[in-house]
Write an enzyme that holds these catalytic residues in place. Structure first.
Site, short mmCIF file in Angstrom:
data_model
loop_
_atom_site.label_atom_id
_atom_site.label_comp_id
_atom_site.label_asym_id
_atom_site.label_seq_id
_atom_site.Cartn_x
_atom_site.Cartn_y
_atom_site.Cartn_z
N ASP A 262 0.85 -1.19 0.00
CA ASP A 262 0.00 0.00 0.00
C ASP A 262 0.89 1.24 0.00
O ASP A 262 1.78 1.38 0.86
CB ASP A 262 -0.90 0.00 1.24
CG ASP A 262 -1.95 1.10 1.17
OD1 ASP A 262 -3.07 0.82 0.73
OD2 ASP A 262 -1.62 2.24 1.58
N ASN A 270 -3.02 12.73 -3.76
CA ASN A 270 -4.17 13.02 -4.63
C ASN A 270 -4.82 14.34 -4.25
O ASN A 270 -5.14 15.17 -5.12
CB ASN A 270 -5.19 11.89 -4.52
CG ASN A 270 -5.10 10.90 -5.67
OD1 ASN A 270 -4.50 11.19 -6.70
ND2 ASN A 270 -5.71 9.73 -5.51
N ASP A 279 -2.14 9.40 -10.42
CA ASP A 279 -2.11 8.37 -11.46
C ASP A 279 -0.68 8.05 -11.88
O ASP A 279 -0.33 6.89 -12.12
CB ASP A 279 -2.91 8.82 -12.68
CG ASP A 279 -4.42 8.83 -12.43
OD1 ASP A 279 -4.84 8.31 -11.38
OD2 ASP A 279 -5.16 9.35 -13.28
N GLU A 305 -4.83 2.33 -4.14
CA GLU A 305 -3.36 2.38 -4.06
C GLU A 305 -2.81 1.10 -3.45
O GLU A 305 -1.68 1.06 -2.99
CB GLU A 305 -2.90 3.59 -3.23
CG GLU A 305 -3.21 3.53 -1.76
CD GLU A 305 -4.60 4.06 -1.39
OE1 GLU A 305 -4.78 4.40 -0.21
OE2 GLU A 305 -5.47 4.13 -2.27
#
Length: 404
Positions: A262, A270, A279, A305
């Site tokens: 993770d 983000n 992204d 993620e």
């Protein structure tokens, strides 16, 4: 009207049907370049059959005879090119050009030979047999991973085709092929030749269609199981692949380790810098996994993620190098919007497959280990035992590597 005429007429219809079918596959499947060549091959085959149908009706036999020979040879050539494209091989352009050029030249030079002679008949049929052999070689050159039962049937069919063309001169010598091209269509040899050709035409067309449909189905399945952003498996694809790997590991009694990774503070990336940056981080981490994962590992993006990696034939201690390579790889990735001195980090949960354990069980333990790594400060890996998660005590190499 002779039986050969009826077989010819039927064969023309069959060739047109297959040419249309391959054209439809070429239009509906983005990767079916081979279908275009095969459509052209069967279209050329229909033209050849039409020219042969006209043989008894034309006064200029020599020119039409060469046209018939050349058209069928070109149809075979297009099939070879289509096969090569299907198997992602480079078509043997030079070999094909040499075979076609020499064959047409020999055919023209042999027009003055006695039609009933065994040598002329062999010179006529041999190039067709050679093209069948080239098709066999193309299938044999295909990667073993791309050859299945249908491909082996294709291999057998082209071998039979080559033998058929080699046997035709002997058959013509025994029962006669007619004194002239006009007489040919009325002979028993023509009926046998056209009937066997029609059978091979149908068998070849059906097998090639099945091979292309199989490839299209695989393409659709791959597309449905692939995460568009990372290029890795999506959750569904990963679970399907992992289930197969775990079942095989259970049968063979080999170790297997699952890692769940993770990206740390991804939501903040983000929120602060936008989804485009997020992204790019996802794509970068996927690239790190592809570069560092052991051979045969299944890798998937199973959440926003969150990633999962199933490593076959590796016990727990065997993946320490992979874990370190992942951590260093993502830390080395440059993100311009991050503050100076800030690096991307990842937390990992690691679980070794236990006897009779299912995917959900080992995934649960790996998730618990990941949670423990997050809770312990991130940028580290935690190892799951059978019933508990621990980061202490650990084997020395794990402690040195993972206890940050």
């Amino acid at each position: 009207m002779s039986a050969a005429f009826f077989v010819l007429a039927i064969s023309i219809c069959i060739a047109v049907i297959f040419a249309t079918a391959f054209a439809v596959v070429a239009v509906t499947s983005r990767s079916a370049v081979s279908a275009r060549w095969l459509s052209a091959a069967y279209g050329m085959g229909a033209l050849y059959l039409g020219l042969e149908f006209m043989l008894p009706l034309q006064p200029h036999m020599a020119a039409l005879s060469v046209a018939v020979f050349t058209t069928f040879l070109l149809a075979e050539t297009l099939v070879v090119i289509g096969l090569a494209c299907h198997y992602a091989l480079s078509p043997p352009w030079r070999l094909l050009a040499v075979v076609v050029g020499l064959s047409v030249l020999v055919n023209v030079l042999s027009l003055d030979m006695e039609r009933a002679s065994l040598l002329r008949t062999m010179l006529y049929q041999l190039p067709y047999a050679v093209m069948q052999v080239i098709a066999v070689l193309v299938v044999l050159r295909a990667p073993a991973t791309r050859r299945g039962a249908l491909d082996l049937l294709l291999l057998s069919l082209y071998t039979i085709g080559a033998m058929q063309f080699l046997a035709k001169p002997l058959l013509a010598a025994v029962i006669g092929a007619g004194a002239t091209e006009r007489d040919y269509i009325t002979t028993s040899y023509a009926a046998i030749s056209q009937a066997s050709g029609a059978v091979l035409l149908v068998a070849n067309g059906l097998l090639l269609l099945l091979v292309l449909v199989r490839a299209s189905m695989h393409e659709l399945k791959t597309h449905s199981e692939t995460d568009a952003l990372s290029g890795l498996l999506n959750r569904r694809g990963f679970e399907n692949r992992a289930a197969v790997m775990l079942e095989r590991a259970g049968r063979q009694g080999v170790p297997m380790t699952l890692l769940v990774a993770d990206l740390d503070h991804f939501k903040a990336i983000n929120d602060d810098h936008g989804h485009a940056v997020g992204d790019s981080v996802i794509a970068a981490f996927a690239a790190v996994l592809r570069q560092t994962a052991p051979p045969g590992a299944a890798m998937g993006r199973i959440g926003g993620e969150e990633f999962a990696i199933l490593v076959p034939a590796e016990p727990l201690d065997g993946v320490t190098g992979f874990v370190e390579a992942v951590r260093q790889g993502i830390a080395a990735h440059s993100v311009r919007v991050l503050a100076p001195g800030k690096a991307l980090t990842v937390s990992l949960g690691v679980a070794e497959l236990q006897r009779d354990e299912q995917l959900l069980d080992v995934m649960r333990r790996a998730d618990m280990a990941l949670y423990h790594a997050k809770k312990s400060g991130r940028d580290r890996a935690s190892v799951a035992e059978i019933d508990i998660v621990t980061t202490d005590p650990l084997p020395d190499r794990w402690r040195d590597l993972l206890e940050v």
